[in-house]
Design an enzyme around this catalytic site. Structure first.
Site, PDB file in Angstrom:
ATOM      1  N   GLY A  10       0.823  -1.199   0.000  1.00 29.20           N
ATOM      2  CA  GLY A  10       0.000   0.000   0.000  1.00 29.20           C
ATOM      3  C   GLY A  10       0.856   1.247   0.000  1.00 29.20           C
ATOM      4  N   HIS A  11       1.910   1.219  -0.830  1.00 25.25           N
ATOM      5  CA  HIS A  11       2.795   2.370  -0.931  1.00 25.25           C
ATOM      6  C   HIS A  11       3.634   2.272  -2.211  1.00 25.25           C
ATOM      7  CE1 HIS A  11       5.377  -0.666   1.057  1.00 25.25           C
ATOM      8  NE2 HIS A  11       6.336  -0.128   0.312  1.00 25.25           N
ATOM      9  N   ALA A  12       4.341   3.336  -2.488  1.00 24.95           N
ATOM     10  CA  ALA A  12       5.334   3.388  -3.566  1.00 24.95           C
ATOM     11  C   ALA A  12       6.597   3.998  -2.979  1.00 24.95           C
ATOM     12  CB  ALA A  12       4.835   4.233  -4.732  1.00 24.95           C
TER      13      ALA A  12
END
Length: 130
Positions: free
Chosen positions: A46-48
């Site tokens: 749930g991130h970059a």
């Protein structure tokens, strides 16, 4: 965007051995961590990352990796310890559908640095459009 990479496998009647060396992935490894005991109805990621690349391997079991470059989404199932998923910078990732006993090994190009993370999807979309 992303790349599935074969990890060399040495087969032997006593069992298989796989080795990840400097020529297998395109970065020096600065951090190693692993995910395990993830409930099947949970998700991780749930991130970059702005600057960091990662290489994911399913050491045991299976899980899905959803990759999003801001335009297209792709789902990759990892379920073999001799295949790894190279995730370059600026790609949103979510991991889900963990099987019982799944272990996800992550090799990262950088040490943990909170400023490198984009944890809000709308901010990720804005970051990609600049």
């Amino acid at each position: 965007m992303f790349k599935l990479i074969d990890i060399p496998k040495i087969e032997d009647r006593r069992g298989n051995l796989s080795v990840i060396e400097h020529d297998c992935i395109p970065f020096d490894i600065k951090r190693v961590y692993y995910l395990y005991d993830v409930p099947s109805d949970s998700y991780r990621g749930g991130h970059a990352h702005k600057e960091q690349s990662e290489f994911l391997v399913a050491l045991s079991g299976s899980f899905d990796v959803i990759l999003d470059d801001g335009v297209e989404k792709h789902t990759v199932m990892l379920n073999k310890p001799n295949k790894g998923l190279l995730i370059p910078t600026k790609i949103w990732r979510e991991l889900e559908n963990f099987s019982s006993g799944a272990v996800c090994l992550v090799l990262a190009s950088g040490a943990f640095e909170e400023a490198d993370y984009i944890r809000d999807y709308d901010q990720f979309k804005s970051f990609k459009s600049t």
